[in-house]
Design an enzyme around this catalytic site. Structure first.
Site, PDB file in Angstrom:
ATOM      1  N   HIS A 122       0.487  -0.862  -0.303  1.00  0.00           N
ATOM      2  CA  HIS A 122      -0.224   0.210  -0.521  1.00  0.00           C
ATOM      3  C   HIS A 122       0.536   1.112   0.150  1.00  0.00           C
ATOM      4  CE1 HIS A 122       1.185  -0.918   4.370  1.00  0.00           C
ATOM      5  NE2 HIS A 122       1.077   0.083   4.115  1.00  0.00           N
ATOM      6  N   ASP A 123       1.995   1.104   1.153  1.00  0.00           N
ATOM      7  CA  ASP A 123       2.765   2.843   0.468  1.00  0.00           C
ATOM      8  C   ASP A 123       3.752   2.809  -0.212  1.00  0.00           C
ATOM      9  OD1 ASP A 123       1.436   4.157   2.528  1.00  0.00           O
ATOM     10  OD2 ASP A 123       2.498   3.267   4.389  1.00  0.00           O
ATOM     11  N   LYS A 126       5.918   5.557  -1.203  1.00  0.00           N
ATOM     12  CA  LYS A 126       6.319   6.232  -0.708  1.00  0.00           C
ATOM     13  C   LYS A 126       7.642   6.600  -0.550  1.00  0.00           C
ATOM     14  CE  LYS A 126       3.608   6.804   4.018  1.00  0.00           C
ATOM     15  NZ  LYS A 126       3.284   6.056   5.598  1.00  0.00           N
ATOM     16  N   HIS A 151       1.337  10.518  -2.671  1.00  0.00           N
ATOM     17  CA  HIS A 151       2.038   8.632  -2.394  1.00  0.00           C
ATOM     18  C   HIS A 151       1.200   7.127  -2.865  1.00  0.00           C
ATOM     19  CE1 HIS A 151       0.630   8.332   1.669  1.00  0.00           C
ATOM     20  NE2 HIS A 151       0.395   6.630   1.710  1.00  0.00           N
ATOM     21  N   HIS A 176      -6.516   5.399   0.814  1.00  0.00           N
ATOM     22  CA  HIS A 176      -6.522   6.323   1.769  1.00  0.00           C
ATOM     23  C   HIS A 176      -7.971   7.105   1.632  1.00  0.00           C
ATOM     24  CE1 HIS A 176      -2.421   6.919   4.384  1.00  0.00           C
ATOM     25  NE2 HIS A 176      -1.956   6.972   3.399  1.00  0.00           N
ATOM     26  N   ASP A 204      -5.791  -1.309   8.784  1.00  0.00           N
ATOM     27  CA  ASP A 204      -4.480  -0.250   8.880  1.00  0.00           C
ATOM     28  C   ASP A 204      -5.014   0.694   9.836  1.00  0.00           C
ATOM     29  OD1 ASP A 204      -2.347   1.289   8.240  1.00  0.00           O
ATOM     30  OD2 ASP A 204      -3.822   2.615   7.416  1.00  0.00           O
TER      31      ASP A 204
END
Ligand SMILES: [Fe+2]
Length: 260
Positions: A122-123, A126, A151, A176, A204
């Protein structure tokens, strides 16, 4: 009119010599047919064995392919997490929590490897966020905040061209988003948000609240659960939150212990 075949047979049966010849011929024919039958059986057995070998080889290849997919996803996930000592195995814990929820909401979604890949990655976007922004202790400036909020899109761009991650890339982009449409990057609302991303959001939040941070200890699962329930219908999909009730704290604690 000549004799019919049956009459000829009867005539032949009356003549013992001809009958013995016929019986011998019939036996030989029967033996030939049996031999052919045995040969056909052996041939079928060979086909079955070849098919079984092909199937096993195919399964081995598919297992190897799947293992390489998992190894690639884990390597990417570790590359992201290595930059953030505080979150540790956050992605693995969220993936475990998310899959537990997904199994209860949609077993087919839980069984699709891309669901777990999306949770883990998911990240991934970043990697494009500079350290001084990613690790800034104080409040972010408006520009830094805008960069940070990119991101999910950057993450999707990174993985979207990898065919075995095409569905996973949707969780990366939409992780998000909020049920009430006030999330980012696209402000999708309710069922416009892919189900995997809606499930992810709950997993999350659960992990974020229950994990110790340098500035505060983790909240117990019961308290985190109450906070998430309070945000059902605003931040989170109420159906996903409802499913959370069916998973006991002990199971989440066990998953946390297993993932480290
Ligand atoms: Fe994120």
């Amino acid at each position: 009119m000549g004799k019919s075949l049956i009459e000829a047979e009867i005539a032949a049966t009356r003549d013992g010599g001809v009958t013995r010849v016929q019986i011998r011929e019939l036996r030989e024919e029967l033996e030939r047919e049996r031999a052919e039958g045995r040969e056909r059986e052996r041939q079928l057995e060979r086909y079955a064995s070849d098919l079984s070998d092909i199937f096993k080889a195919e399964r081995r290849r598919s297992d190897q392919l799947r293992e390489s997919y998992v190894a690639t996803v884990r390597a990417l996930t570790n590359a992201v997490e290595a930059r953030d000592a505080y979150t540790g195995k956050h992605a693995e814990r969220v993936a475990a929590y998310g899959l537990e929820l997904a199994r209860r909401i949609s077993p087919a979604l839980a069984a699709d490897p891309q669901t777990e890949f999306g949770f883990l990655l998911h990240d991934v976007g970043k990697v494009a966020i500079p350290d001084d922004v990613l690790h800034k202790a104080g409040d972010l400036t408006a520009d830094e905040e805008a960069l940070m909020r990119r991101h999910p899109e950057i993450g999707q761009e990174i993985v979207a061209h990898i065919r075995f991650l095409d569905t996973a890339s949707l969780t990366v982009r939409y992780h998000h988003e909020r049920w009430d449409g006030r999330g980012y990057p696209d402000g999708l609302a309710e069922r416009e948000i892919p189900l995997a991303a809606r499930i992810f959001a709950v997993g999350d939040a659960l992990d974020a609240m229950t994990t110790d941070r340098p500035y505060r200890p983790g909240t117990p699962f019961g308290a985190a659960r109450a906070e998430i329930e309070a945000a059902a219908g605003t931040q989170f999909d109420p159906t996903v939150v409802e499913m959370l009730d069916h998973i006991p704290d002990e199971l989440f604690e066990r998953l946390r212990a297993q993932t480290g």
